[in-house]
Design an enzyme around this catalytic site. Structure first.
Site, PDB file in Angstrom:
ATOM      1  CD  GLU A   4       3.605   3.285   8.986  1.00 18.16           C
ATOM      2  OE1 GLU A   4       2.433   3.595   8.631  1.00 18.16           O
ATOM      3  OE2 GLU A   4       3.994   2.116   9.074  1.00 18.16           O
TER       4      GLU A   4
ATOM      5  CE  LYS B 235      -1.767  -0.619   7.561  1.00 18.82           C
ATOM      6  NZ  LYS B 235      -2.514  -0.305   6.318  1.00 18.82           N
TER       7      LYS B 235
ATOM      8  CD  GLU C 154       1.228  -5.116   0.945  1.00 19.71           C
ATOM      9  OE1 GLU C 154       0.854  -4.244   0.124  1.00 19.71           O
ATOM     10  OE2 GLU C 154       1.753  -4.837   2.030  1.00 19.71           O
TER      11      GLU C 154
ATOM     12  CG  HIS D  40      32.359  -9.810  -2.187  1.00 22.21           C
ATOM     13  ND1 HIS D  40      33.617 -10.382  -2.284  1.00 22.21           N
ATOM     14  CD2 HIS D  40      32.028  -9.382  -3.439  1.00 22.21           C
ATOM     15  CE1 HIS D  40      34.032 -10.277  -3.540  1.00 22.21           C
ATOM     16  NE2 HIS D  40      33.091  -9.669  -4.261  1.00 22.21           N
TER      17      HIS D  40
ATOM     18  N   GLY E  81      -2.161  -0.527  -4.275  1.00 22.83           N
ATOM     19  CA  GLY E  81      -1.036   0.303  -3.853  1.00 22.83           C
ATOM     20  C   GLY E  81       0.274  -0.154  -4.455  1.00 22.83           C
ATOM     21  NE  ARG E  82       0.123  -6.452  -3.496  1.00 16.68           N
ATOM     22  CZ  ARG E  82      -0.929  -6.299  -2.695  1.00 16.68           C
ATOM     23  NH1 ARG E  82      -0.975  -5.282  -1.848  1.00 16.68           N
ATOM     24  NH2 ARG E  82      -1.941  -7.160  -2.724  1.00 16.68           N
TER      25      ARG E  82
ATOM     26  CE  LYS F 233      -6.472   1.937  -3.576  1.00 17.77           C
ATOM     27  NZ  LYS F 233      -6.449   0.563  -4.111  1.00 17.77           N
TER      28      LYS F 233
HETATM   29  O1  F6P Z   1       1.400  -2.384   3.579  1.00 18.23           O
HETATM   30  C1  F6P Z   1       0.037  -2.133   3.643  1.00 18.23           C
HETATM   31  C2  F6P Z   1      -0.302  -1.027   2.683  1.00 18.23           C
HETATM   32  O2  F6P Z   1      -1.689  -0.852   2.659  1.00 18.23           O
HETATM   33  C3  F6P Z   1       0.219  -1.279   1.273  1.00 18.23           C
HETATM   34  O3  F6P Z   1      -0.588  -2.147   0.535  1.00 18.23           O
HETATM   35  C4  F6P Z   1       0.254   0.123   0.741  1.00 18.23           C
HETATM   36  O4  F6P Z   1       1.050   0.228  -0.434  1.00 18.23           O
HETATM   37  C5  F6P Z   1       0.857   0.858   1.937  1.00 18.23           C
HETATM   38  O5  F6P Z   1       0.304   0.203   3.081  1.00 18.23           O
HETATM   39  C6  F6P Z   1       0.583   2.351   1.964  1.00 18.23           C
HETATM   40  O6  F6P Z   1      -0.793   2.564   1.902  1.00 18.23           O
HETATM   41  P1  F6P Z   1      -1.301   4.036   1.470  1.00 18.23           P
HETATM   42  O7  F6P Z   1      -0.819   4.266   0.061  1.00 18.23           O
HETATM   43  O8  F6P Z   1      -2.788   3.946   1.572  1.00 18.23           O
HETATM   44  O9  F6P Z   1      -0.698   5.019   2.419  1.00 18.23           O
END
Ligand code: F6P
Length: 538
Positions: free
Chosen positions: A204, A504, A345, A376, A259-260, A198
């Site tokens: 990452e 971060k 979150e 289990h 995002g979620r 987003k």
């Molecule tokens: O975990 C923090 C967060 O901002 C989430 O809300 C989001 O889904 C994820 O990192 C990835 O963010 P992006 O889609 O901006 O890479």
């Protein structure tokens, strides 16, 4: 904002809980043969049995007063009508618009959805060619959090609907192993990458995206080879362009999609590639059916509201701090991880919308794994531990793979665990059982206390005829709205996530310290000491 704990309903529930603490669910069932039919309902092709909760009609009526104490109806309409309800980010929250079949609702949604679905079909039918002119065989979704968990979970859950020969892969972790283990099996000429982010700033994702781009260009040995193999899905198209993605390969979504909550948008491209445009539309329609139910059903017949209220009853009044999700369906293996982000979150917050500290707890810790495997691993704690974890059992009535006795055994285990959590086993029952097995009275008396199961652990069972695109859409929307109702009643903003920023920032401070030992002196002694270990071993 006024504290919900000061409301009349909450005060009455506090008092009522003292009564209910002495009531055993097994007695509630013994006293009322109609209990199951009273405390179960259907909505959007889902069936919810909530009779194994520590509730009477009085409890349920009191809980159903909470929504009006918080004017839930206005909050629901504020969300669906696009008001700025994510107040700390000054954004609307309109993931529901992404699945609204009313095409006029937001023309940009329709335009992007049609473009995304057309591309998905082109990829599925071999029309999207790579740098060597070959069709795509593998698609790698690079993303994390909401840009990974939803697409990965849905793609796996709907594996039986993945007609076609495209193989989907998901890379999220910045640990190089994740992308290495994925790329080593793939042919760059037939591999397409979806860079899902987003913000298009997530460390990452950008690290993995750069590795993918280098891999493509290294193997292709032709200029701009990667262009035909890179797609971006983002709310920041200009950042994707700067990264080198062709404009026509950028699928936008908007800041009013959290995002979620974004798998309904072009973030769901991997899903659409897996199951095709028609099934993706069925997926959206299932969620919309749950939206409709949520907007119009009275609180005491409203599935998301009931799940939310029972969760509040269990965590705020019985002090259960975790909630376990137990999908008895191997294809739903990733559902607990998806629900962790959705719930924790969204509602893992400590201040209300005005920034004032809350005087009650909020999101429980969400965890779980597929049944029967959990039986289990951790069901011992669920049944005899000192901490109780209310459970959501989720089970399809029909298997996608009806082989022999498997599904019957799976269903029997699901029901047995739910029943065990509710009724437990008394010491007298344990003793009688041991004696009937021929054990001597003295030995039985010694062993029986170790076989007592206290029971009285609340749990819901959600049944679905079969996990299809539509019923999965409805199930996900059910949990989205449950989270929204709980956040609204607690008085928090479920749609921001400021808590993730500190990590971060600190990582950005530490990175120079891992590149230059001189710079590593500026931290606390633990961080300095650990950095020193890194230098000594790298
Ligand atoms: O975990 C923090 C967060 O901002 C989430 O809300 C989001 O889904 C994820 O990192 C990835 O963010 P992006 O889609 O901006 O890479």
């Amino acid at each position: 904002m006024n504290k919900i704990t000061q409301s009349a309903a909450w005060q009455k529930l506090n008092k009522h809980q003292q009564q209910m603490a002495k009531v055993a669910m097994r007695d509630l069932f013994n006293d009322d043969p109609e209990r199951f039919s009273k405390y179960s309902l259907e909505a959007a092709d889902l069936f919810l049995d909530y009779s194994k909760n520590r509730i009477t009609q009085e409890t349920f009526d009191l809980l159903c007063e909470l929504p009006d104490n918080r004017d839930l109806a206005s909050h629901i309409e504020a969300m669906f009508s696009g008001q700025i309800i994510n107040t700390t980010e000054q954004r609307a929250v309109l993931h529901t618009a992404l699945r609204n079949p009313d095409e006029t609702s937001k023309p940009e949604v329709l335009e992007t959805r049609n473009k995304m679905l057309a591309s998905a079909e082109a990829i599925r039918h071999g029309k999207w060619k790579g740098f060597s002119g070959l069709a795509i065989t593998d698609v790698v979704n690079i993303g994390i959090g909401g840009s990974d968990l939803g697409p990965a979970m849905v793609t796996q859950a709907l594996k039986p609907y993945q007609a076609g020969n495209i193989k989907l892969h998901f890379v999220s972790n910045v640990d190089g192993t994740h992308i290495w283990e994925t790329l080593k099996e793939l042919n760059p000429a037939t591999t397409l990458f979806i860079i899902a982010s987003k913000t298009f700033t997530t460390q990452e994702t950008l690290c993995n995206a750069n590795t993918a781009k280098e891999w493509l260009e290294q193997k292709a040995q032709t200029a701009n080879a990667s262009e035909q193999h890179l797609i971006a899905v983002t709310a920041q198209p200009e950042r994707a362009q700067e990264f080198g993605i062709k404009t026509e390969h950028i699928y936008p979504f908007w800041d009013w999609v959290g995002g979620r909550y974004s798998l309904w948008s072009a973030i769901g491209l991997a899903i659409a590639i897996a199951i095709g445009a028609d099934k993706f539309r069925e997926f959206l329609a299932g969620a919309h059916a749950m939206d409709d139910h949520f907007r119009h059903a009275p609180w005491n017949q409203n599935m998301p509201v009931i799940l939310a209220l029972l969760g509040i009853w269990n965590s705020n009044f019985f002090n259960h701090k975790t909630q376990v999700v137990l999908p008895y369906d191997q294809y739903l293996e990733l559902l607990p991880a998806y629900l962790q982000q959705l719930d924790m979150e969204s509602n893992g917050k400590r201040v209300d919308v005005d920034g004032s500290p809350l005087d009650t707890s909020t999101a429980p810790i969400i965890w779980g794994s597929v049944g029967t495997n959990g039986q289990h691993a951790f069901h011992q704690l669920l049944l005899q531990g000192t901490q109780k974890a209310p459970a959501d059992f989720i089970m399809p009535l029909n298997s996608q793979n009806p082989i022999g006795q498997h599904h019957m055994l799976l269903f029997a285990n699901c029901l047995a665990q739910s029943q065990a959590m509710m009724q437990g086993k008394t010491e007298a029952e344990a003793t009688e059982e041991l004696l009937s097995q021929g054990m001597a009275a003295e030995a039985a008396a010694q062993l029986a206390p170790h076989k007592v199961i206290p029971g009285n652990v609340p749990n819901n069972t959600i049944l679905v005829n079969k996990i299809t695109p539509a019923t999965l859409g409805a199930l996900i929307a059910l949990y989205e709205h449950k989270v929204f109702v709980q956040g609204t009643i607690w008085g928090i903003n479920p749609f921001d996530q400021w808590g993730v920023e500190l990590g971060k920032q600190l990582a950005k401070n530490i990175i120079p310290g891992l590149q230059d030992s001189v710079k590593s002196k500026q931290f606390d002694s633990s961080t300095c000491g650990l950095i020193k270990k890194y230098f000594q071993n790298n």
